[in-house]
Motif scaffolding. Structure first.
Motif, PDB file in Angstrom:
ATOM      1  N   GLY A 201      13.594 -37.442  42.620  1.00 47.53           N
ATOM      2  CA  GLY A 201      12.838 -35.934  42.715  1.00 47.53           C
ATOM      3  C   GLY A 201      13.759 -34.875  43.196  1.00 47.53           C
ATOM      4  O   GLY A 201      15.079 -35.162  43.370  1.00 47.53           O
ATOM      5  N   ALA A 202      12.995 -33.764  43.340  1.00 45.02           N
ATOM      6  CA  ALA A 202      13.902 -32.468  43.366  1.00 45.02           C
ATOM      7  C   ALA A 202      14.611 -32.536  44.908  1.00 45.02           C
ATOM      8  O   ALA A 202      15.853 -32.603  44.867  1.00 45.02           O
ATOM      9  CB  ALA A 202      13.287 -31.220  43.264  1.00 45.02           C
ATOM     10  N   LYS A 207      11.171 -34.937  51.440  1.00 44.94           N
ATOM     11  CA  LYS A 207      11.178 -36.594  51.834  1.00 44.94           C
ATOM     12  C   LYS A 207      11.636 -36.796  52.924  1.00 44.94           C
ATOM     13  O   LYS A 207      12.005 -38.209  53.058  1.00 44.94           O
ATOM     14  CB  LYS A 207      11.527 -37.363  50.451  1.00 44.94           C
ATOM     15  CG  LYS A 207      10.278 -36.844  49.418  1.00 44.94           C
ATOM     16  CD  LYS A 207      10.710 -37.560  48.012  1.00 44.94           C
ATOM     17  CE  LYS A 207       9.759 -37.117  47.049  1.00 44.94           C
ATOM     18  NZ  LYS A 207      10.054 -37.268  45.758  1.00 44.94           N
ATOM     19  N   GLY A 225      18.196 -38.620  41.548  1.00 48.62           N
ATOM     20  CA  GLY A 225      17.486 -37.426  41.460  1.00 48.62           C
ATOM     21  C   GLY A 225      18.022 -36.294  42.058  1.00 48.62           C
ATOM     22  O   GLY A 225      19.243 -36.455  42.782  1.00 48.62           O
ATOM     23  N   GLY A 226      17.634 -35.205  42.286  1.00 42.64           N
ATOM     24  CA  GLY A 226      18.373 -34.065  42.997  1.00 42.64           C
ATOM     25  C   GLY A 226      18.373 -34.393  44.385  1.00 42.64           C
ATOM     26  O   GLY A 226      19.761 -33.722  45.154  1.00 42.64           O
ATOM     27  N   TYR A 229      22.267 -35.332  45.817  1.00 44.83           N
ATOM     28  CA  TYR A 229      23.359 -34.540  45.950  1.00 44.83           C
ATOM     29  C   TYR A 229      23.690 -33.965  47.333  1.00 44.83           C
ATOM     30  O   TYR A 229      24.641 -33.709  47.917  1.00 44.83           O
ATOM     31  CB  TYR A 229      23.517 -33.475  44.879  1.00 44.83           C
ATOM     32  CG  TYR A 229      23.211 -34.003  43.479  1.00 44.83           C
ATOM     33  CD1 TYR A 229      24.551 -34.660  43.122  1.00 44.83           C
ATOM     34  CD2 TYR A 229      22.160 -34.034  42.538  1.00 44.83           C
ATOM     35  CE1 TYR A 229      24.549 -35.011  41.677  1.00 44.83           C
ATOM     36  CE2 TYR A 229      22.365 -34.936  41.633  1.00 44.83           C
ATOM     37  CZ  TYR A 229      23.599 -35.209  40.912  1.00 44.83           C
ATOM     38  OH  TYR A 229      23.662 -35.710  39.661  1.00 44.83           O
ATOM     39  N   LEU A 243      21.686 -29.447  43.098  1.00 38.53           N
ATOM     40  CA  LEU A 243      20.822 -29.286  43.975  1.00 38.53           C
ATOM     41  C   LEU A 243      21.328 -29.581  45.438  1.00 38.53           C
ATOM     42  O   LEU A 243      20.786 -30.714  45.645  1.00 38.53           O
ATOM     43  CB  LEU A 243      19.368 -29.880  43.525  1.00 38.53           C
ATOM     44  CG  LEU A 243      18.127 -28.932  44.110  1.00 38.53           C
ATOM     45  CD1 LEU A 243      17.976 -27.615  43.445  1.00 38.53           C
ATOM     46  CD2 LEU A 243      16.921 -29.953  43.448  1.00 38.53           C
ATOM     47  N   GLY A 302      24.618 -31.481  38.518  1.00 37.77           N
ATOM     48  CA  GLY A 302      24.036 -32.825  37.872  1.00 37.77           C
ATOM     49  C   GLY A 302      22.671 -32.991  37.855  1.00 37.77           C
ATOM     50  O   GLY A 302      21.920 -32.506  38.588  1.00 37.77           O
ATOM     51  N   LEU A 303      22.266 -33.417  36.593  1.00 32.74           N
ATOM     52  CA  LEU A 303      20.643 -33.417  36.408  1.00 32.74           C
ATOM     53  C   LEU A 303      20.180 -34.976  35.999  1.00 32.74           C
ATOM     54  O   LEU A 303      19.095 -35.068  35.821  1.00 32.74           O
ATOM     55  CB  LEU A 303      20.435 -32.267  35.387  1.00 32.74           C
ATOM     56  CG  LEU A 303      20.503 -30.957  35.644  1.00 32.74           C
ATOM     57  CD1 LEU A 303      20.191 -30.206  34.621  1.00 32.74           C
ATOM     58  CD2 LEU A 303      20.054 -30.558  36.992  1.00 32.74           C
ATOM     59  N   PRO A 328      11.366 -39.068  40.247  1.00 32.72           N
ATOM     60  CA  PRO A 328      12.477 -39.288  39.052  1.00 32.72           C
ATOM     61  C   PRO A 328      13.809 -39.199  39.405  1.00 32.72           C
ATOM     62  O   PRO A 328      14.227 -38.695  40.331  1.00 32.72           O
ATOM     63  CB  PRO A 328      12.036 -38.405  38.117  1.00 32.72           C
ATOM     64  CG  PRO A 328      11.398 -37.291  38.569  1.00 32.72           C
ATOM     65  CD  PRO A 328      10.728 -37.954  40.109  1.00 32.72           C
ATOM     66  N   GLY A 330      16.225 -37.957  37.508  1.00 30.36           N
ATOM     67  CA  GLY A 330      16.653 -36.803  36.976  1.00 30.36           C
ATOM     68  C   GLY A 330      15.575 -35.891  36.306  1.00 30.36           C
ATOM     69  O   GLY A 330      14.490 -36.236  36.657  1.00 30.36           O
ATOM     70  N   VAL A 331      16.111 -35.050  35.549  1.00 33.27           N
ATOM     71  CA  VAL A 331      14.889 -33.991  34.802  1.00 33.27           C
ATOM     72  C   VAL A 331      14.550 -34.629  33.897  1.00 33.27           C
ATOM     73  O   VAL A 331      14.802 -34.452  32.622  1.00 33.27           O
ATOM     74  CB  VAL A 331      15.662 -32.617  34.566  1.00 33.27           C
ATOM     75  CG1 VAL A 331      14.642 -31.664  34.101  1.00 33.27           C
ATOM     76  CG2 VAL A 331      16.335 -32.184  35.955  1.00 33.27           C
ATOM     77  N   GLU A 333      11.717 -34.566  32.302  1.00 34.08           N
ATOM     78  CA  GLU A 333      11.069 -33.780  31.468  1.00 34.08           C
ATOM     79  C   GLU A 333      11.686 -33.494  30.102  1.00 34.08           C
ATOM     80  O   GLU A 333      11.121 -33.128  29.173  1.00 34.08           O
ATOM     81  CB  GLU A 333      10.632 -32.404  32.221  1.00 34.08           C
ATOM     82  CG  GLU A 333       9.666 -32.532  33.361  1.00 34.08           C
ATOM     83  CD  GLU A 333      10.191 -32.560  34.471  1.00 34.08           C
ATOM     84  OE1 GLU A 333      11.569 -32.971  34.324  1.00 34.08           O
ATOM     85  OE2 GLU A 333       9.669 -32.355  35.446  1.00 34.08           O
ATOM     86  N   ASP A 364       5.017 -37.596  40.123  1.00 30.69           N
ATOM     87  CA  ASP A 364       5.944 -37.636  38.768  1.00 30.69           C
ATOM     88  C   ASP A 364       6.605 -38.862  38.499  1.00 30.69           C
ATOM     89  O   ASP A 364       6.703 -38.914  37.127  1.00 30.69           O
ATOM     90  CB  ASP A 364       7.152 -36.754  39.305  1.00 30.69           C
ATOM     91  CG  ASP A 364       7.102 -35.197  39.010  1.00 30.69           C
ATOM     92  OD1 ASP A 364       6.437 -34.955  37.909  1.00 30.69           O
ATOM     93  OD2 ASP A 364       7.514 -34.208  39.853  1.00 30.69           O
TER      94      ASP A 364
END
Ligand code: AMP
Length: 407
Positions: A201-202, A207, A225-226, A229, A243, A302-303, A328, A330-331, A333, A364
């Protein structure tokens, strides 16, 4: 509080009793038409069981977020109609703006055993979300027994999820809630090991407590995920425009240290799919390059996790006996940036039939698993994103704590 010892609809004697069931009928509506009926379908087993038992079944739920009381577009009337069709029997809709008003009282008074009444949207009463006593008492005055089957609202102390139970003698869980408690409760209280948790997730900030608590419980933590990083930067990585939450670097260092002290593994991405700019719209075509996750150029972000990371994570997942996944990789969507999420979903799906338990923690990740076609390969997909996250944080959910334990 054990999540695994709650009184259920199988433990109550509902014959001839007025049973108030808190359902989750928070369905998406477009121009008064229900566009996704999953939540109605998920509520049917408990309702049907109570009808068969000869209870007087009074249903309630919230729908959407009406601001200052009643709003026609948030009425539960369309749900009553659809529910009636699905049950093959009349569901009387008590259209009271005050939820428990003259219509509701008259409808309940006229009920025979096996009848069903649906009350109006509980959030038409502004006290609902403040857990006010008057509305809690109003709800309780309609019933002899209370059943909560709305896991998605169990982390909220509202009148219809918590307040009402103070004025009702018996309060039990429904089948849907029971299933959530069985899978999520077993995973956090009594997991078969190795127990692997996957977080993505982002934002890492969303979290923090989940990471901390699951690090105590699980054997291995996979972070993608984000949020990965900030961990990678904390390890000295160059993360470009990814992110990164600089305020949480120290927290990530602490978590990495804690893992070492506890002898647990934290797996982070080793390679990333990078792009120059976040896709706009989110599913716009993008060109990606793959680089070492700790050497992301200054003008790139990085996505998604890269191919080596997909293999690394899949290998770790392969040996698991319990897996919890939230967020997730990564992105997802964007089809080009969904590959990492797909690979993790596929790795979980490959545990199907091995006796391992795979749990998707709502939100998600649940959407990703459905969208990618792996839903039927998971042991359990939670219906409550927020509620399951709070459980993973180790919090006591107020909507569960207030229900009776088994005798
Ligand atoms: P969450 O609600 O925290 O589970 O975050 C889900 C969102 O995280 C999705 O909308 C993803 O697009 C987004 N996401 C996943 N990976 C990344 C990433 N590397 N950079 C930015 N956003 C991401």
């Amino acid at each position: 509080m054990s999540l695994l010892n709650k009184k259920t609809v199988d433990d109550i004697n509902a014959k001839g009793k007025r049973v108030l069931v808190r359902c989750d009928f928070n369905v998406p509506l477009k121009d008064g038409v229900i566009t996704d009926e999953n939540r109605i379908n998920a509520a049917l087993p408990t309702i049907q069981k109570l009808i068969n038992d000869g209870a007087k079944v009074i249903l309630c739920s919230h729908l959407g977020k009406p601001k200052n009381g009643p709003e026609a577009k948030f009425s539960l009337a369309p749900v009553a109609k659809r529910l009636s069709e699905k049950l093959g029997k009349e569901v009387v809709f008590a259209a009271d703006d005050t939820v428990v008003g003259d219509n509701a009282r008259a409808a309940v008074a006229a009920m025979k055993d096996g009848d069903v009444v649906l009350l109006e949207n509980t959030r038409f009463r502004p006290e609902e979300t403040k857990n006010g006593e008057a509305f809690s008492k109003d709800l309780a005055s309609l019933c002899d027994i209370y059943v909560n089957d709305a896991f998605g609202a169990a982390h909220r102390a509202h009148c219809s999820t918590v307040g009402v139970t103070a004025f009702v003698k018996e309060a039990a869980v429904g089948y849907l809630m029971g299933k959530e408690l069985k899978y999520l409760g077993n995973a956090v209280e009594n997991p078969a090991r190795p127990f692997v948790t996957i977080l993505g997730g982002a934002k890492v900030a969303d979290k923090l407590n989940v990471i901390d608590n699951l690090l105590n419980k699980a054997d291995t933590l996979i972070i993608g995920g984000g949020m990965a990083y900030t961990f990678l930067k904390a390890q000295g990585g160059k993360e470009g425009l990814s992110l990164v939450d600089d305020e949480k670097l120290e927290y990530c260092e602490n978590m990495l240290d804690k893992a070492e002290i506890l002898g647990k593994e934290i797996y982070l991405p080793v390679d990333s799919a990078i792009v120059s700019a976040f896709p706009d719209p989110i599913d716009a075509p993008v060109t990606v390059e793959y680089v070492d996750s700790k050497s992301i150029p200054d003008d790139k972000m990085g996505l998604d996790i890269g191919v080596k990371t997909q293999e690394l994570f899949a290998n770790v997942i392969k040996g698991a006996k319990t897996v919890i996944w939230n967020g997730p990789m990564g992105v997802f969507e964007n089809p080009t940036l969904a590959k990492g999420t797909y690979a993790v979903a596929e790795a979980l799906a490959s545990l199907h039939g091995t006796g391992a338990t795979t749990i998707i923690g709502g939100g998600d990740s649940a959407a990703a698993v459905q969208q990618l076609g792996f839903a039927d390969k998971m042991t359990h997909i939670s219906t409550g994103g927020g509620a399951s996250l709070e459980l993973f944080e180790g919090k006591v959910l107020p909507g569960i704590a207030c229900l009776n334990d088994k005798d």
